[in-house]
Scaffold this motif. Structure first.
Motif, PDB file in Angstrom:
ATOM      1  N   GLY A 114     -13.026  52.364  25.147  1.00 29.91           N
ATOM      2  CA  GLY A 114     -13.044  51.626  23.831  1.00 29.91           C
ATOM      3  C   GLY A 114     -14.165  50.835  23.426  1.00 29.91           C
ATOM      4  N   PHE A 115     -14.231  50.338  22.170  1.00 30.06           N
ATOM      5  CA  PHE A 115     -15.475  49.688  21.684  1.00 30.06           C
ATOM      6  C   PHE A 115     -14.801  47.831  21.912  1.00 30.06           C
ATOM      7  N   THR A 126     -10.453  45.049  23.831  1.00 30.88           N
ATOM      8  CA  THR A 126     -11.306  46.187  24.523  1.00 30.88           C
ATOM      9  C   THR A 126     -11.300  47.554  23.581  1.00 30.88           C
ATOM     10  N   GLY A 127     -10.515  47.664  22.541  1.00 25.07           N
ATOM     11  CA  GLY A 127     -10.381  48.847  22.120  1.00 25.07           C
ATOM     12  C   GLY A 127      -9.265  49.832  22.440  1.00 25.07           C
ATOM     13  N   GLY A 128      -8.524  49.340  23.288  1.00 26.45           N
ATOM     14  CA  GLY A 128      -7.760  50.241  24.043  1.00 26.45           C
ATOM     15  C   GLY A 128      -7.054  49.819  25.396  1.00 26.45           C
ATOM     16  N   VAL A 129      -5.894  50.561  25.645  1.00 28.42           N
ATOM     17  CA  VAL A 129      -5.199  50.297  27.012  1.00 28.42           C
ATOM     18  C   VAL A 129      -6.067  51.006  27.977  1.00 28.42           C
ATOM     19  N   ALA A 175      -8.427  46.773  34.522  1.00 26.70           N
ATOM     20  CA  ALA A 175      -7.039  47.181  34.040  1.00 26.70           C
ATOM     21  C   ALA A 175      -6.587  46.228  32.953  1.00 26.70           C
ATOM     22  N   TRP A 176      -6.118  46.839  31.941  1.00 24.26           N
ATOM     23  CA  TRP A 176      -5.574  46.196  30.675  1.00 24.26           C
ATOM     24  C   TRP A 176      -4.420  46.571  30.271  1.00 24.26           C
ATOM     25  N   ARG A 177      -3.392  45.726  30.002  1.00 21.50           N
ATOM     26  CA  ARG A 177      -2.081  46.142  29.744  1.00 21.50           C
ATOM     27  C   ARG A 177      -1.970  46.722  28.149  1.00 21.50           C
ATOM     28  N   ASP A 178      -3.021  45.889  27.475  1.00 17.92           N
ATOM     29  CA  ASP A 178      -2.994  46.162  25.932  1.00 17.92           C
ATOM     30  C   ASP A 178      -4.662  45.800  25.609  1.00 17.92           C
TER      31      ASP A 178
END
Length: 310
Positions: A114-115, A126-129, A175-178
């Protein structure tokens, strides 16, 4: 000839003891006897993403050749035995990161694509999961831990004003949960190991804290009994229920768990360190962190292999 009846073992079986639960590798005994109404049970799907800051030297990594007819470079030689099972991807490009700061917004975009919004930290986006968390939410129910985040560096703090005003938290997590919430990583080998195999209040789940954190200190200070000793009785019982192939596989797996335990213990023992005469003195890592970076990385990779194996 009398038929041989084999007791089927559930894929979710674990070896249990006081304060410990040791997941098992996939055994032949976990495969049911097939009939018209049963499908072959398989191990859970696995996936791993490894991130190296700053990447690698293309000349040392990218092999010459095309498609399946490529030569392994020295850096890829450890993969020689599985060459026919691997795929190397080149020329990947994330348009969302083009022309931006070369560090902080690139890290979370590695798995989100993501952006990444420029921010000092209060409104991260982050623009995305990240794809690992999408997989965890889809197939993670097949494992005790839906996802398992490991690292070797504590999370960065502050804002990189020289590099464009991005919060350094961006550079601390892949790692990004949301789009707004990073998933904490475990950097202490012993605690990462405990997350896999230990249960109960004696094994707190502590992520994202320095080794001075009270919960970490308490965990590191407790009497360290081998997880195998805790489940020994259950392991003997299990061996009596399975065939020769499963016994060999079980013995190999348990010895691997023991070997990692020994290496964790040895890595935490004080070591003499040479300090040069220039006055430069690198601070000794806190309790629980191996003194040598390469040993720290190797331990985390071995724990990841154990996670795949269980």
């Amino acid at each position: 000839m009398n038929p041989i009846f084999r007791k089927r073992i559930s894929r979710r079986s674990v070896l249990r003891g006081a304060g410990a639960a040791l997941a098992l590798p996939f055994l032949d005994s976990m495969i049911p006897a097939l009939n018209a109404n049963e499908a072959l049970e398989k191990p859970p799907l696995r996936n791993a993403f490894l991130f190296m800051p700053n990447g690698v030297n293309p000349k040392n990594f990218t092999p010459p050749g095309d498609e399946e007819k490529f030569e392994l470079t020295p850096m890829l030689q450890p993969l020689a035995n599985v060459k026919d099972d691997i795929m190397l991807l080149e020329n990947l490009w994330n348009e969302q990161t083009s022309g931006r700061n070369g560090h902080w917004p690139k890290v979370p975009a590695f798995l989100s694509g993501g952006f990444v919004v420029r921010t000092s930290g209060r409104d991260m986006d982050t623009g995305g999961v990240s794809v690992d968390q999408l997989l965890a939410s889809t197939i993670g129910q097949g494992t005790p831990l839906p996802s398992f985040e490991l690292g070797v560096d504590e999370a960065y703090t502050g804002v990189d004003n020289i590099g464009g005003g991005f919060t350094r938290i961006y550079g601390s997590h892949i790692a990004w949960r949301d789009p707004h919430t990073p998933v904490p990583k475990e950097i202490i080998p012993q605690l990462a190991f405990d997350r896999l195999f230990r249960t109960g209040p004696a094994a707190p789940v502590v992520s994202g804290f320095s080794t001075a954190h009270p919960a970490v200190a308490k965990s590191l200070a407790r009497d360290d009994i081998s997880v195998l000793d805790l489940v020994l009785e259950d392991a003997h019982s299990m061996r009596n229920q399975v065939g020769m192939n499963d016994r060999a596989k079980l013995d190999e797996y348990l010895e691997s768990v023991r070997a990692v335990e020994r290496r964790i213990e040895n890595s935490l023992k004080p070591q003499k360190r040479w300090i040069n005469e220039t006055g430069y003195d690198a601070k000794r890592p806190g309790a629980g962190i191996p003194d040598k970076h390469i040993e720290h990385v190797q331990l985390m990779l071995d724990i990841m292999v154990l996670a795949f194996w269980t």
